[in-house]
Scaffold this motif. Sequence first.
Motif, PDB file in Angstrom:
ATOM      1  N   ASN A  50       0.847  -1.189   0.000  1.00 32.46           N
ATOM      2  CA  ASN A  50       0.000   0.000   0.000  1.00 32.46           C
ATOM      3  C   ASN A  50       0.884   1.241   0.000  1.00 32.46           C
ATOM      4  OD1 ASN A  50      -1.895   1.978   0.360  1.00 32.46           O
ATOM      5  ND2 ASN A  50      -2.708   1.186   2.279  1.00 32.46           N
ATOM      6  N   ALA A  54      -4.777   4.641   4.794  1.00 32.93           N
ATOM      7  CA  ALA A  54      -5.916   3.729   4.900  1.00 32.93           C
ATOM      8  C   ALA A  54      -6.739   3.776   3.621  1.00 32.93           C
ATOM      9  CB  ALA A  54      -6.779   4.120   6.097  1.00 32.93           C
ATOM     10  N   PHE A  55      -7.120   2.601   3.133  1.00 37.12           N
ATOM     11  CA  PHE A  55      -7.927   2.467   1.923  1.00 37.12           C
ATOM     12  C   PHE A  55      -7.215   2.994   0.679  1.00 37.12           C
ATOM     13  CE2 PHE A  55     -10.777   3.336   5.531  1.00 37.12           C
ATOM     14  CZ  PHE A  55     -11.328   2.068   5.672  1.00 37.12           C
ATOM     15  N   GLY A  56      -5.865   3.138   0.739  1.00 36.19           N
ATOM     16  CA  GLY A  56      -5.100   3.589  -0.422  1.00 36.19           C
ATOM     17  C   GLY A  56      -5.167   5.079  -0.666  1.00 36.19           C
ATOM     18  N   ASP A 119       0.919  -4.975   3.553  1.00 38.20           N
ATOM     19  CA  ASP A 119      -0.337  -5.415   4.166  1.00 38.20           C
ATOM     20  C   ASP A 119      -0.555  -6.872   3.793  1.00 38.20           C
ATOM     21  OD1 ASP A 119      -1.047  -2.958   5.340  1.00 38.20           O
ATOM     22  OD2 ASP A 119      -1.947  -2.242   3.486  1.00 38.20           O
ATOM     23  N   ASP A 122      -6.287 -10.100   5.298  1.00 42.40           N
ATOM     24  CA  ASP A 122      -7.355  -9.857   4.324  1.00 42.40           C
ATOM     25  C   ASP A 122      -8.672 -10.431   4.843  1.00 42.40           C
ATOM     26  OD1 ASP A 122      -8.858  -9.440   2.018  1.00 42.40           O
ATOM     27  OD2 ASP A 122      -7.891 -11.055   0.881  1.00 42.40           O
ATOM     28  N   HIS A 124     -12.677 -10.705   4.510  1.00 43.99           N
ATOM     29  CA  HIS A 124     -13.615 -10.548   3.405  1.00 43.99           C
ATOM     30  C   HIS A 124     -14.820 -11.456   3.600  1.00 43.99           C
ATOM     31  CE1 HIS A 124     -12.148 -14.402   1.658  1.00 43.99           C
ATOM     32  NE2 HIS A 124     -11.006 -14.006   2.178  1.00 43.99           N
ATOM     33  N   HIS A 129     -14.241  -7.478  -0.038  1.00 44.59           N
ATOM     34  CA  HIS A 129     -13.044  -7.387   0.794  1.00 44.59           C
ATOM     35  C   HIS A 129     -12.981  -6.077   1.567  1.00 44.59           C
ATOM     36  CE1 HIS A 129     -10.726 -10.849  -0.815  1.00 44.59           C
ATOM     37  NE2 HIS A 129     -11.630 -10.724  -1.773  1.00 44.59           N
ATOM     38  N   TRP A 130     -12.608  -6.180   2.834  1.00 45.48           N
ATOM     39  CA  TRP A 130     -12.195  -5.023   3.620  1.00 45.48           C
ATOM     40  C   TRP A 130     -10.765  -4.740   3.174  1.00 45.48           C
ATOM     41  CZ3 TRP A 130     -14.537  -1.597   6.597  1.00 45.48           C
ATOM     42  CH2 TRP A 130     -13.772  -0.795   7.431  1.00 45.48           C
ATOM     43  N   PRO A 131     -10.313  -3.504   3.146  1.00 40.57           N
ATOM     44  CA  PRO A 131      -8.925  -3.276   2.736  1.00 40.57           C
ATOM     45  C   PRO A 131      -7.952  -4.080   3.610  1.00 40.57           C
ATOM     46  CG  PRO A 131     -10.126  -1.217   2.787  1.00 40.57           C
ATOM     47  CD  PRO A 131     -11.031  -2.252   3.402  1.00 40.57           C
ATOM     48  N   ALA A 132      -6.967  -4.673   2.981  1.00 37.20           N
ATOM     49  CA  ALA A 132      -5.972  -5.460   3.706  1.00 37.20           C
ATOM     50  C   ALA A 132      -5.237  -4.561   4.705  1.00 37.20           C
ATOM     51  CB  ALA A 132      -4.996  -6.100   2.727  1.00 37.20           C
ATOM     52  N   ASP A 137      -1.342  -1.697  11.800  1.00 35.83           N
ATOM     53  CA  ASP A 137      -2.685  -1.126  11.656  1.00 35.83           C
ATOM     54  C   ASP A 137      -3.605  -1.637  12.761  1.00 35.83           C
ATOM     55  OD1 ASP A 137      -1.823   0.061   9.269  1.00 35.83           O
ATOM     56  OD2 ASP A 137      -2.570  -1.604   8.054  1.00 35.83           O
TER      57      ASP A 137
END
Length: 162
Positions: A50, A54-56, A119, A122, A124, A129-132, A137
């Motif tokens: 990443n 968070a979330f990219g 990351d 995972d 899901h 999927h929830w972000p890895a 984190d």
Amino acid sequence: MAFRYRILLIVSFLVLVLDQASKIFIDRSMMLHSSIPVIPNFFSITYLRNRGAAFGILANSAYRLPFFLLVSAVAICVIVVVIKKLREDQKLAAASLSLIFSGALGNVIDRIRLGEVIDFLDAHWYNHHWPAFNIADSAICVGVFLLAIDMYLEEKRAKGKE
């Protein structure tokens, strides 16, 4: 040495060792984007990197690395100052801030070393999927949750004294 400093050192050491060791293991034993199902349709070990937050968020920004390093440095400094000001009886707050501190530091190490964060956790539901995420984190999230509980309890204690 005061309890708050001992807990900071112990928690930070444990989280950083687990975080960095797990990331090194994943990096050396898996191919990027490969996945190992642990609980089918629910949880996998998936190797991702990443570049953003968070979330990219900000993954493609030219200023992302200096920005993330600056924000992390400020957060780490603020946490150290707050820990210095804690009372000896604020053990949960010390542990919470130590988790947040060590999580932030774990991801800073990745950003300095790799320019991005590894990351691999995972979660899901089938293809949703929830972000890895990673251990750092997780430490931050658990620390924030425990800090919210501590703040609630501290407020109740203060009202009880009135």
